[in-house]
Enzyme design. Structure first.
Site, PDB file in Angstrom:
ATOM      1  N   GLU A  91      19.538 -62.611  -0.695  1.00 57.12           N
ATOM      2  CA  GLU A  91      18.797 -62.533   0.566  1.00 57.12           C
ATOM      3  C   GLU A  91      18.331 -61.111   0.839  1.00 57.12           C
ATOM      4  O   GLU A  91      19.101 -60.160   0.765  1.00 57.12           O
ATOM      5  CB  GLU A  91      19.657 -63.011   1.726  1.00 57.12           C
ATOM      6  N   GLU A 170       4.802 -58.620  -1.987  1.00 55.30           N
ATOM      7  CA  GLU A 170       3.777 -59.208  -2.862  1.00 55.30           C
ATOM      8  C   GLU A 170       4.302 -59.389  -4.274  1.00 55.30           C
ATOM      9  O   GLU A 170       4.026 -60.382  -4.949  1.00 55.30           O
ATOM     10  CB  GLU A 170       2.527 -58.320  -2.866  1.00 55.30           C
ATOM     11  N   ASP A 218      -6.467 -54.109  -3.767  1.00 56.29           N
ATOM     12  CA  ASP A 218      -5.354 -54.014  -4.714  1.00 56.29           C
ATOM     13  C   ASP A 218      -5.827 -53.331  -5.993  1.00 56.29           C
ATOM     14  O   ASP A 218      -7.006 -53.409  -6.356  1.00 56.29           O
ATOM     15  CB  ASP A 218      -4.807 -55.409  -5.038  1.00 56.29           C
TER      16      ASP A 218
END
Length: 340
Positions: A91, A170, A218
């Protein structure tokens, strides 16, 4: 991100922002009006160009820097924080950072990139200069150099606002899959799709439907990048970048003679942070260098291998694009594949 193989046919151009001929002749004046601020750009990049894997100290520092920078530039800032289990680490806490000018506006131009760096177990010092520290610096520098316009003439417009989105998570932690990638953009897209704003919220459009176009940056910063058009419905916006670059080059405002923005439609798509927004019918202008820089996902993606003339050229073209979009905006722009 990953390269896909979806092929589509271009049905024509939406020439929304192409400069009229007399404005093409005076593009140099526009380029001079909004001057470079390289001191700000370099300071910004230095603050972001650190290892910033989700959950690391560097990641937390960059997140705080983005919030501080947006606040200082006059944006209303929100941190979209959430927890999710991922491969390798278990997590983790993610946090998208969103800055908005004119948050009550009917619609928005959204400029976006990701700020996390990729996890490499054998390279803890990976900084991801093109991927995507430079795009982060470009967004903040665009807001800084257009500050006089954004904070005076543009502020309090009801027809259009400006959003700067810094996506978290991402990068894949193991192998790029639909599940192990674009964690932050999936969360933010779902959040925006579930909420409506206004006094009659039940009748109002979803917040995600107020985004006229998501412009995603990007892999920017290497020598001589090439940007193609990926989506038919935003090809007119891409064409405006082609024309702005041509006009600025003619006016002597750009360095070198290599064109960045190509008048061509790509035969394939690049999977990236825009995917969840595209799934919600948000028009996307994807400004990702293809082919990818040869430093991509290697230790060489660092400051030493950045190409400053290419970065300055992109900054100048992009700054003019953003200014023209906002300045000429008079009514809602609907580029969606299907109407909402």
């Amino acid at each position: 991100m990953a390269i896909g193989s979806v092929v589509f046919a271009a049905a024509g151009l939406l020439l929304l922002l192409l400069p009229p001929s007399h404005q093409q002749a005076t593009a140099g004046n526009i380029g001079s009006q909004w001057r470079d601020d390289e001191v700000h750009f370099n300071r910004t990049l230095d603050s972001i160009l650190v290892p910033r894997v989700v959950g690391s100290r560097g990641h937390q520092q960059v997140r705080e820097y983005l919030v501080q920078s947006l606040n200082g530039l006059g944006f209303q800032t929100e941190v979209d924080e959430f927890k999710q289990r991922v491969p390798v680490f278990g997590e983790l806490t993610f946090a998208n950072v969103v800055g908005t000018i004119n948050p009550q506006a009917q619609n928005f131009l959204a400029l976006a990139c990701h700020y996390d760096s990729k996890y490499f177990p054998n390279d803890p010092g990976f900084v991801g200069a093109t991927d995507s520290a430079v795009p982060c610096a470009i967004l903040l520098n665009t807001a800084k150099t257009l500050g006089a316009y954004l904070q005076k003439e543009f502020r309090n417009r009801s027809d259009v606002g400006l959003m700067l989105i810094f996506f978290d998570g991402e990068e894949a932690f193991k192998e790029w899959t639909d599940a192990d990638s674009v964690y932050g953009s999936k969360h933010l897209a779902a959040k925006l799709a579930s909420k409506r704003s206004g006094s009659q919220a039940q009748l109002a459009p979803r917040n995600i439907d107020r985004i006229e176009v998501l412009v995603l940056l990007d892999l920017i910063g290497a020598r001589n990048p090439k940007f193609s058009s990926f989506y038919e419905n935003t090809d007119g916006l891409h064409s405006s970048l082609v024309q702005i670059e041509k006009s600025l080059r003619t006016a002597g405002q750009l360095e070198g003679n290599n064109n960045m923005f190509l008048s061509r439609v790509s035969g394939g798509l690049v999977d990236d942070d825009h995917r969840p927004f595209l799934d919600e019918n948000v028009p996307v202008l994807h400004l990702v260098a293809t082919p990818f820089p040869d430093v991509w996902h290697t230790p060489r993606d660092n400051a030493a291998n950045l190409h400053w003339p290419s970065i300055r050229n992109f900054n100048r073209v992009f700054r003019n694009f953003v200014y023209q979009y906002l300045k000429r905006h008079t009514s809602p722009v609907n580029l969606r594949f299907y109407r909402t």
